[in-house]
Design an enzyme around this catalytic site. Structure first.
Site, PDB file in Angstrom:
ATOM      1  N   GLY A  42      30.697  49.380  37.562  1.00  0.00           N
ATOM      2  CA  GLY A  42      31.243  48.123  37.064  1.00  0.00           C
ATOM      3  C   GLY A  42      30.218  47.085  36.641  1.00  0.00           C
ATOM      4  N   GLU A  97      26.700  42.684  40.539  1.00  0.00           N
ATOM      5  CA  GLU A  97      28.007  43.316  40.760  1.00  0.00           C
ATOM      6  C   GLU A  97      29.014  42.801  39.725  1.00  0.00           C
ATOM      7  OE1 GLU A  97      29.992  45.436  41.769  1.00  0.00           O
ATOM      8  OE2 GLU A  97      30.525  45.308  43.873  1.00  0.00           O
ATOM      9  N   ASP A  98      30.045  43.570  39.489  1.00  0.00           N
ATOM     10  CA  ASP A  98      31.073  43.131  38.547  1.00  0.00           C
ATOM     11  C   ASP A  98      31.955  42.027  39.131  1.00  0.00           C
ATOM     12  OD1 ASP A  98      32.279  44.889  40.363  1.00  0.00           O
ATOM     13  OD2 ASP A  98      33.215  46.147  38.838  1.00  0.00           O
ATOM     14  N   ASP A 101      35.810  40.566  45.478  1.00  0.00           N
ATOM     15  CA  ASP A 101      37.255  40.462  45.686  1.00  0.00           C
ATOM     16  C   ASP A 101      37.501  40.213  47.178  1.00  0.00           C
ATOM     17  OD1 ASP A 101      40.007  40.779  45.099  1.00  0.00           O
ATOM     18  OD2 ASP A 101      39.916  42.937  45.341  1.00  0.00           O
ATOM     19  N   PHE A 150      44.708  41.585  38.664  1.00  0.00           N
ATOM     20  CA  PHE A 150      43.847  42.735  38.431  1.00  0.00           C
ATOM     21  C   PHE A 150      43.364  42.690  36.985  1.00  0.00           C
ATOM     22  CE2 PHE A 150      42.330  47.011  37.877  1.00  0.00           C
ATOM     23  CZ  PHE A 150      41.683  47.224  39.079  1.00  0.00           C
ATOM     24  N   VAL A 151      42.040  42.661  36.814  1.00  0.00           N
ATOM     25  CA  VAL A 151      41.477  42.501  35.470  1.00  0.00           C
ATOM     26  C   VAL A 151      40.637  43.713  35.066  1.00  0.00           C
ATOM     27  CG1 VAL A 151      41.467  39.972  35.546  1.00  0.00           C
ATOM     28  CG2 VAL A 151      39.466  41.224  36.383  1.00  0.00           C
ATOM     29  N   ASP A 157      37.094  48.371  35.433  1.00  0.00           N
ATOM     30  CA  ASP A 157      37.969  49.461  35.002  1.00  0.00           C
ATOM     31  C   ASP A 157      39.313  49.476  35.718  1.00  0.00           C
ATOM     32  OD1 ASP A 157      36.838  50.294  37.589  1.00  0.00           O
ATOM     33  OD2 ASP A 157      37.851  52.196  37.181  1.00  0.00           O
ATOM     34  N   ARG A 163      36.424  49.799  30.528  1.00  0.00           N
ATOM     35  CA  ARG A 163      35.138  49.145  30.845  1.00  0.00           C
ATOM     36  C   ARG A 163      34.451  48.590  29.595  1.00  0.00           C
ATOM     37  NH1 ARG A 163      33.780  50.543  36.171  1.00  0.00           N
ATOM     38  NH2 ARG A 163      34.346  52.638  36.820  1.00  0.00           N
TER      39      ARG A 163
HETATM   40  P1  IMP Z   1      35.769  44.153  47.273  1.00  0.00           P
HETATM   41  O1  IMP Z   1      35.040  45.077  48.196  1.00  0.00           O
HETATM   42  O2  IMP Z   1      37.213  44.051  47.630  1.00  0.00           O
HETATM   43  O3  IMP Z   1      35.126  42.800  47.124  1.00  0.00           O
HETATM   44  O4  IMP Z   1      35.834  44.867  45.884  1.00  0.00           O
HETATM   45  C1  IMP Z   1      34.807  44.967  45.031  1.00  0.00           C
HETATM   46  C2  IMP Z   1      35.063  46.063  44.022  1.00  0.00           C
HETATM   47  O5  IMP Z   1      36.464  46.265  43.762  1.00  0.00           O
HETATM   48  C3  IMP Z   1      34.479  45.684  42.705  1.00  0.00           C
HETATM   49  O6  IMP Z   1      33.146  46.134  42.594  1.00  0.00           O
HETATM   50  C4  IMP Z   1      35.395  46.364  41.707  1.00  0.00           C
HETATM   51  O7  IMP Z   1      34.923  47.651  41.417  1.00  0.00           O
HETATM   52  C5  IMP Z   1      36.720  46.475  42.399  1.00  0.00           C
HETATM   53  N1  IMP Z   1      37.683  45.457  41.933  1.00  0.00           N
HETATM   54  C6  IMP Z   1      38.147  44.379  42.600  1.00  0.00           C
HETATM   55  N2  IMP Z   1      38.999  43.660  41.871  1.00  0.00           N
HETATM   56  C7  IMP Z   1      39.069  44.292  40.679  1.00  0.00           C
HETATM   57  C8  IMP Z   1      39.791  44.017  39.455  1.00  0.00           C
HETATM   58  O8  IMP Z   1      40.541  43.033  39.292  1.00  0.00           O
HETATM   59  N3  IMP Z   1      39.599  44.899  38.445  1.00  0.00           N
HETATM   60  C9  IMP Z   1      38.788  45.986  38.535  1.00  0.00           C
HETATM   61  N4  IMP Z   1      38.098  46.276  39.653  1.00  0.00           N
HETATM   62  C10 IMP Z   1      38.236  45.438  40.709  1.00  0.00           C
HETATM   63 MG    MG Z   2      33.464  48.659  41.127  1.00  0.00          MG
END
Ligand code: IMP
Ligand code: MG
Length: 176
Positions: A42, A97-98, A101, A150-151, A157, A163
């Site tokens: 990402g 990082e992308d 969340d 969700f984006v 992706d 992507r």
């Molecule tokens: P976290 O561990 O919940 O903070 O999630 C981080 C990872 O979840 C990111 O690196 C993304 O790959 C994925 N992710 C979280 N939200 C989204 C979204 O809205 N679209 C796509 N991928 C997401």
């Molecule tokens: Mg990811």
């Protein structure tokens, strides 16, 4: 992407913000030994644009982690799929990082990288969904705060697709 999907951040807005972030990082890391750690897959589009705006001698490395299956919600499980190639002792590490969340992935990565004796570890995320946080995590550079949607696009992706979209779009979960 026109039908049933809404654009959240357009390409021009992204490019402007990424240039600003690069300028800030350039100022902050002057004289340091900067190692950019891009989180695959990402983070790759964001990193590619960002490093062009960091006017310093830097190194790049890549890690792949997985916290999601074919689902739009976090499982909370972080697995390392690809570790770093380079030694990072004494380096000033910037994780790229992308999106942050729940924060689980980044929290895990910061702890993991700190255990490898770098000079410093900071995080730079293209997007932030602050209302979804499950663990507290410090993100030093954030591109945009977004709502709990969700984006996809600009590296992000859904089931490995979208992507390559140059902007960020809200995905309608009914189509894929
Ligand atoms: P976290 O561990 O919940 O903070 O999630 C981080 C990872 O979840 C990111 O690196 C993304 O790959 C994925 N992710 C979280 N939200 C989204 C979204 O809205 N679209 C796509 N991928 C997401
Ligand atoms: Mg990811």
């Amino acid at each position: 992407m026109e039908r049933d999907r809404k654009i959240l951040i357009d390409e021009e807005t992204i490019m402007k913000r990424v240039a600003e972030m690069g300028a800030k990082i350039t100022a902050d890391y002057e004289g340091k030994d900067l190692l950019i750690v891009c989180i695959l897959k990402g983070g790759v589009i964001f990193m590619s644009d960002l490093v062009k705006h960091i006017h310093l001698p830097l190194a790049m490395d890549f890690m792949a982690v997985s916290s999601y299956g074919a689902s739009t919600r976090s499982s909370g499980v972080v697995r390392i799929l690809k570790d770093l190639d380079e030694d990072m002792e004494g380096k000033d590490v910037l994780i790229v990082e992308d999106i942050v969340d729940t924060g689980l992935t980044l929290h895990y990565l910061i702890d993991y990288l700190k255990s490898r004796k770098p000079g410093s570890v900071k995080a730079c995320c293209f997007l932030d969904k602050p209302t979804r946080r499950k663990v507290e995590v410090e993100v030093d550079y954030i591109g945009f705060e977004i709502p709990d949607k969700f984006v996809v696009g600009y590296g992000l992706d859904y089931n490995q697709k979208y992507r390559n979209l140059p902007g960020v779009w809200v995905l309608d979960e009914n189509d894929n």
